[in-house]
Design a protein around this motif. Structure first.
Motif, PDB file in Angstrom:
ATOM      1  N   ARG A 227     -52.129   0.405 138.227  1.00  0.00           N
ATOM      2  CA  ARG A 227     -52.758   0.495 139.553  1.00  0.00           C
ATOM      3  C   ARG A 227     -51.752   1.032 140.576  1.00  0.00           C
ATOM      4  O   ARG A 227     -52.092   1.867 141.419  1.00  0.00           O
ATOM      5  N   SER A 228     -50.509   0.570 140.511  1.00  0.00           N
ATOM      6  CA  SER A 228     -49.504   1.049 141.471  1.00  0.00           C
ATOM      7  C   SER A 228     -49.199   2.526 141.248  1.00  0.00           C
ATOM      8  O   SER A 228     -48.873   3.244 142.198  1.00  0.00           O
ATOM      9  N   HIS A 229     -49.341   3.003 140.012  1.00  0.00           N
ATOM     10  CA  HIS A 229     -49.145   4.426 139.734  1.00  0.00           C
ATOM     11  C   HIS A 229     -50.183   5.254 140.476  1.00  0.00           C
ATOM     12  O   HIS A 229     -49.851   6.268 141.105  1.00  0.00           O
ATOM     13  N   ASP A 230     -51.443   4.828 140.416  1.00  0.00           N
ATOM     14  CA  ASP A 230     -52.488   5.561 141.132  1.00  0.00           C
ATOM     15  C   ASP A 230     -52.251   5.543 142.638  1.00  0.00           C
ATOM     16  O   ASP A 230     -52.464   6.547 143.318  1.00  0.00           O
ATOM     17  N   GLU A 231     -51.815   4.408 143.173  1.00  0.00           N
ATOM     18  CA  GLU A 231     -51.518   4.324 144.600  1.00  0.00           C
ATOM     19  C   GLU A 231     -50.354   5.240 144.969  1.00  0.00           C
ATOM     20  O   GLU A 231     -50.370   5.874 146.022  1.00  0.00           O
ATOM     21  N   ALA A 232     -49.350   5.314 144.090  1.00  0.00           N
ATOM     22  CA  ALA A 232     -48.208   6.188 144.359  1.00  0.00           C
ATOM     23  C   ALA A 232     -48.636   7.648 144.343  1.00  0.00           C
ATOM     24  O   ALA A 232     -48.159   8.452 145.164  1.00  0.00           O
ATOM     25  N   VAL A 233     -49.543   8.004 143.446  1.00  0.00           N
ATOM     26  CA  VAL A 233     -50.031   9.384 143.396  1.00  0.00           C
ATOM     27  C   VAL A 233     -50.773   9.727 144.686  1.00  0.00           C
ATOM     28  O   VAL A 233     -50.597  10.811 145.247  1.00  0.00           O
ATOM     29  N   VAL A 234     -51.581   8.797 145.180  1.00  0.00           N
ATOM     30  CA  VAL A 234     -52.328   9.037 146.410  1.00  0.00           C
ATOM     31  C   VAL A 234     -51.372   9.157 147.599  1.00  0.00           C
ATOM     32  O   VAL A 234     -51.546  10.016 148.468  1.00  0.00           O
ATOM     33  N   ASN A 235     -50.349   8.315 147.639  1.00  0.00           N
ATOM     34  CA  ASN A 235     -49.425   8.296 148.776  1.00  0.00           C
ATOM     35  C   ASN A 235     -48.395   9.418 148.734  1.00  0.00           C
ATOM     36  O   ASN A 235     -47.722   9.665 149.738  1.00  0.00           O
ATOM     37  N   THR A 236     -48.259  10.090 147.603  1.00  0.00           N
ATOM     38  CA  THR A 236     -47.244  11.134 147.483  1.00  0.00           C
ATOM     39  C   THR A 236     -47.487  12.262 148.480  1.00  0.00           C
ATOM     40  O   THR A 236     -46.546  12.767 149.090  1.00  0.00           O
ATOM     41  N   GLY A 237     -48.737  12.664 148.651  1.00  0.00           N
ATOM     42  CA  GLY A 237     -49.045  13.733 149.609  1.00  0.00           C
ATOM     43  C   GLY A 237     -48.644  13.358 151.016  1.00  0.00           C
ATOM     44  O   GLY A 237     -48.073  14.165 151.750  1.00  0.00           O
ATOM     45  N   LYS A 238     -48.924  12.111 151.413  1.00  0.00           N
ATOM     46  CA  LYS A 238     -48.563  11.647 152.755  1.00  0.00           C
ATOM     47  C   LYS A 238     -47.050  11.634 152.939  1.00  0.00           C
ATOM     48  O   LYS A 238     -46.526  12.055 153.976  1.00  0.00           O
ATOM     49  N   VAL A 239     -46.350  11.150 151.933  1.00  0.00           N
ATOM     50  CA  VAL A 239     -44.888  11.068 152.017  1.00  0.00           C
ATOM     51  C   VAL A 239     -44.285  12.458 152.123  1.00  0.00           C
ATOM     52  O   VAL A 239     -43.355  12.686 152.909  1.00  0.00           O
ATOM     53  N   ARG A 240     -44.824  13.389 151.359  1.00  0.00           N
ATOM     54  CA  ARG A 240     -44.294  14.755 151.414  1.00  0.00           C
ATOM     55  C   ARG A 240     -44.525  15.385 152.786  1.00  0.00           C
ATOM     56  O   ARG A 240     -43.663  16.093 153.305  1.00  0.00           O
TER      57      ARG A 240
ATOM     58  N   VAL B 184     -60.640   5.310 129.195  1.00  0.00           N
ATOM     59  CA  VAL B 184     -60.111   4.077 129.787  1.00  0.00           C
ATOM     60  C   VAL B 184     -58.762   4.350 130.441  1.00  0.00           C
ATOM     61  O   VAL B 184     -58.479   3.874 131.537  1.00  0.00           O
ATOM     62  N   ALA B 185     -57.933   5.133 129.784  1.00  0.00           N
ATOM     63  CA  ALA B 185     -56.589   5.414 130.307  1.00  0.00           C
ATOM     64  C   ALA B 185     -56.629   6.241 131.585  1.00  0.00           C
ATOM     65  O   ALA B 185     -55.714   6.151 132.408  1.00  0.00           O
ATOM     66  N   GLN B 186     -57.695   7.015 131.783  1.00  0.00           N
ATOM     67  CA  GLN B 186     -57.771   7.875 132.960  1.00  0.00           C
ATOM     68  C   GLN B 186     -58.251   7.143 134.202  1.00  0.00           C
ATOM     69  O   GLN B 186     -58.157   7.666 135.300  1.00  0.00           O
ATOM     70  N   ASN B 187     -58.752   5.908 134.054  1.00  0.00           N
ATOM     71  CA  ASN B 187     -59.265   5.148 135.182  1.00  0.00           C
ATOM     72  C   ASN B 187     -58.498   3.828 135.278  1.00  0.00           C
ATOM     73  O   ASN B 187     -58.463   3.058 134.322  1.00  0.00           O
ATOM     74  N   ALA B 188     -57.893   3.576 136.421  1.00  0.00           N
ATOM     75  CA  ALA B 188     -57.076   2.363 136.586  1.00  0.00           C
ATOM     76  C   ALA B 188     -57.914   1.096 136.479  1.00  0.00           C
ATOM     77  O   ALA B 188     -57.476   0.100 135.897  1.00  0.00           O
ATOM     78  N   GLU B 189     -59.112   1.124 137.037  1.00  0.00           N
ATOM     79  CA  GLU B 189     -59.975  -0.063 136.975  1.00  0.00           C
ATOM     80  C   GLU B 189     -60.406  -0.354 135.546  1.00  0.00           C
ATOM     81  O   GLU B 189     -60.426  -1.507 135.111  1.00  0.00           O
ATOM     82  N   ALA B 190     -60.745   0.688 134.801  1.00  0.00           N
ATOM     83  CA  ALA B 190     -61.142   0.504 133.409  1.00  0.00           C
ATOM     84  C   ALA B 190     -59.963   0.005 132.576  1.00  0.00           C
ATOM     85  O   ALA B 190     -60.130  -0.843 131.695  1.00  0.00           O
ATOM     86  N   THR B 191     -58.782   0.511 132.877  1.00  0.00           N
ATOM     87  CA  THR B 191     -57.588   0.047 132.171  1.00  0.00           C
ATOM     88  C   THR B 191     -57.345  -1.427 132.445  1.00  0.00           C
ATOM     89  O   THR B 191     -57.049  -2.201 131.535  1.00  0.00           O
ATOM     90  N   ALA B 192     -57.497  -1.835 133.691  1.00  0.00           N
ATOM     91  CA  ALA B 192     -57.292  -3.244 134.049  1.00  0.00           C
ATOM     92  C   ALA B 192     -58.316  -4.138 133.344  1.00  0.00           C
ATOM     93  O   ALA B 192     -57.964  -5.215 132.840  1.00  0.00           O
TER      94      ALA B 192
END
Length: 157
Positions: free
Chosen positions: A96-109, A14-22
């Motif tokens: 959920r925002s943590h997962d979005e930040a992880v996805v966007n980190t590559g773009k920002v870098r 559950v902790a590894q999936n944002a949707e399951a956590t929600a």
């Protein structure tokens, strides 16, 4: 992960999936809100009972004064419960925002890397026109142009 492993935890999945956590946190929140509704009814009924219980020789406010600590304790429990449900909702959004930040980190870098490359290799800057050269007549710098329509014919104006 196999459920037969000794260290397997269902909440790990559950902790590894944002949707399951929600979903899990929403279920917990639903249970707590149901408990809160029951506690509100209990607090109301307790208040009515405690305030109506009087002893011989009491003045009209003595029963209410004896009931205040009980009412306050139940009120504190309700406040903590409401704070807990708010925290569950907030943590689901943060997850959920943590997962979005992880996805966007590559773009920002990549953007920072490009900006750094541009900074290290700047484009040549165009030179400003010399003060002796005449400017375009389309540009009006403010004070240099004619002040009125009567001054259009004279260059000195």
């Amino acid at each position: 992960m196999n459920s037969n492993e000794p260290n397997h935890s269902p909440l790990r999945d559950v902790a590894q999936n944002a949707e399951a956590t929600a979903r899990y946190l929403a279920d917990m929140q639903r249970v707590l809100l149901d408990m809160g509704a029951n506690l509100e009814i209990l607090a109301r009924e307790t208040r009515v009972h405690c305030r109506s219980t009087s002893v011989e020789g009491d003045r009209f406010y003595h029963a209410r004064l004896r009931a205040l600590p009980v009412e306050k304790a139940l009120k504190d429990v309700l406040r903590a419960l409401n704070s807990l449900t708010d925290g569950l909702e907030k943590s689901a959004y943060k997850r959920r925002s943590h997962d979005e930040a992880v996805v966007n980190t590559g773009k920002v870098r990549k953007e920072k890397e490009l900006e750094k490359a541009r900074k290290n290799n700047p484009q040549p800057i165009q030179a400003a026109p010399n003060p002796g050269e005449e400017r375009d007549s389309g540009q009006n710098t403010g004070y240099g142009g004619p002040a009125s329509i009567y001054d259009l014919g004279r260059k000195s104006a």
